[in-house]
Structure formats: structure tokens, C-alpha cells
Design an enzyme around this catalytic site. Sequence first.
Site, PDB file in Angstrom:
ATOM      1  N   GLU A  52      -2.606  -6.938   5.904  1.00 48.75           N
ATOM      2  CA  GLU A  52      -2.414  -5.529   6.279  1.00 48.75           C
ATOM      3  C   GLU A  52      -2.595  -4.637   5.054  1.00 48.75           C
ATOM      4  O   GLU A  52      -3.254  -3.589   5.124  1.00 48.75           O
ATOM      5  CB  GLU A  52      -1.008  -5.348   6.852  1.00 48.75           C
ATOM      6  CG  GLU A  52      -0.655  -3.925   7.222  1.00 48.75           C
ATOM      7  CD  GLU A  52       0.837  -3.758   7.473  1.00 48.75           C
ATOM      8  OE1 GLU A  52       1.349  -2.640   7.262  1.00 48.75           O
ATOM      9  OE2 GLU A  52       1.496  -4.742   7.868  1.00 48.75           O
ATOM     10  N   ASP A  56      -5.664  -1.976   4.842  1.00 49.21           N
ATOM     11  CA  ASP A  56      -5.375  -0.552   4.652  1.00 49.21           C
ATOM     12  C   ASP A  56      -6.267   0.016   3.548  1.00 49.21           C
ATOM     13  O   ASP A  56      -6.835   1.109   3.688  1.00 49.21           O
ATOM     14  CB  ASP A  56      -3.897  -0.372   4.302  1.00 49.21           C
ATOM     15  CG  ASP A  56      -3.543   1.071   3.975  1.00 49.21           C
ATOM     16  OD1 ASP A  56      -3.679   1.932   4.865  1.00 49.21           O
ATOM     17  OD2 ASP A  56      -3.141   1.349   2.835  1.00 49.21           O
ATOM     18  N   GLU A 128      -4.996  -3.059  10.863  1.00 48.25           N
ATOM     19  CA  GLU A 128      -5.276  -3.088   9.427  1.00 48.25           C
ATOM     20  C   GLU A 128      -5.422  -4.524   8.933  1.00 48.25           C
ATOM     21  O   GLU A 128      -6.310  -4.822   8.125  1.00 48.25           O
ATOM     22  CB  GLU A 128      -4.156  -2.379   8.663  1.00 48.25           C
ATOM     23  CG  GLU A 128      -4.120  -0.874   8.883  1.00 48.25           C
ATOM     24  CD  GLU A 128      -2.992  -0.188   8.139  1.00 48.25           C
ATOM     25  OE1 GLU A 128      -3.099   1.023   7.891  1.00 48.25           O
ATOM     26  OE2 GLU A 128      -1.991  -0.865   7.818  1.00 48.25           O
TER      27      GLU A 128
END
Length: 235
Positions: A52, A56, A128
Site C-alpha cells: 500500500e 501510494d 493502492e
Amino acid sequence: MSISKERKENLLLLSSCLGVVFKDLALLDTALTHTSYANEAKNGIIHNERLEFLGDAVLELACSTYLFNRFPQMPEGEMTKARASVVCETTLADLSAQLGVGKYLLLGKGERLTGGSKRPSILADTFEAVIGAIYLDQGWQTANKYILAKLHSALVAVEQGYNLKDYKTILQELVQSQGTCIEYKLINETGPDHAKCFCFAAVVNGERKGSGSGSSKKEAEQHAAFEALKGYGVL
């Protein structure tokens, strides 16, 4: 850990929905493993927070590069605002929901029973993580192309200046220009008090034009407005 035959079949189904042929399905499996599941398993299962984090960064770089090249005169402050309007929880959760990601999430029992597979924050974080997995598996060029394709509607909104307004305002102006009215109706709410998930419908002259979920009523209404605007062909 090895992936079971049933899990592998499910991952291949999701991979098909995503439109990505993974070389390493274990990356996708990790991207779909929530911390609550890993914590309950207690057997060394890796959760998706690192992916994640990476996803991102990849999302922000792809969006930043697009905005930098597409709008050579746009000031830094406006680019930051535009990027935030594109790479936001509502948009990412919506993409996750459209791709059916929630069905394949590995969640802890408590998280699953309280509607975690439909919670916008979890869906956005998982998207993400999936982007992080695509980046590691396919490289930057593929990940960048994939991101721009999936964020097309949100990027069009930037092109047309809609990122400067919220979706409810845009929809309100649209329906007023047509001499109609809009209201938002609560469809349902799930989850405990500390982690509610609301679902609202955007209703124009009695006709449901879009629906959306969110961790607050305001967020759910924005999501519903976004879906309605896509139905009108604005986004």
C-alpha cells in the site's frame, strides 16, 4: 506460504477483472491480505501495508507526471490540489468496488463481519496495494499506463476544472440548469458505531441516478454524486 488451488483460481479471476496477467500471483495475494487477517493468522502471513505504501507513491508519481506534462503553466499549488482530487479515497474506493476487489479480500473475522469488504477506506488502501503489486510485477511503464487508464474520469474532471468544486456542487448546478431537483437518500448503513459505512443514492425527480458508499454521510453523498455525473456523461 503456498497459495491453495481455490485461492489461485480466485486470484486469476480477479487478475482477469483487473486486466493484468501477473507473473507472480503471490504479489496480488499479498495486496489483498488485510492486517486484521494476518494478525489473526499468526503464522507469518504478510499483510498489504508495505505494498500500500509503495502503491501510494506510484499513484502520486503517475498523477504528478501527467499533470506536470499536461498543464505546463499550472502552479505547484494547483497541481497539488488537482492531484489530491484525483488520488483520493472516494475515487480509489470506487475503482476497487467496480473491479470487485472486495470479494477477494482476506479479512479478519471481526473486520469481515462488520462490512470491511465494502468499507471505502479498506477498498482504497487495497487499490493502492494492488498498484504496488502491479508495479513490482510489471514495472513502471505498465503501472503508469494502467493508472492513467483507471483514473481517466478523474483526470477529465481536472481538464474541465471540476477538481475546483465538489461533485455535489457540480451535480446541483447541472440539475438546476435542467429545471430539476435533487435529493440524497440513505439506502443503508452497516458496521459498528466506530466504523460505520453509509450508502446513499442521488435521486433526481424521483429517479435514482447514482449511489455511493462512504465512512461518513457526506462522503457517501459525494460518491453518489460522482456516479450520477458519470451517468450524465459529465465525467
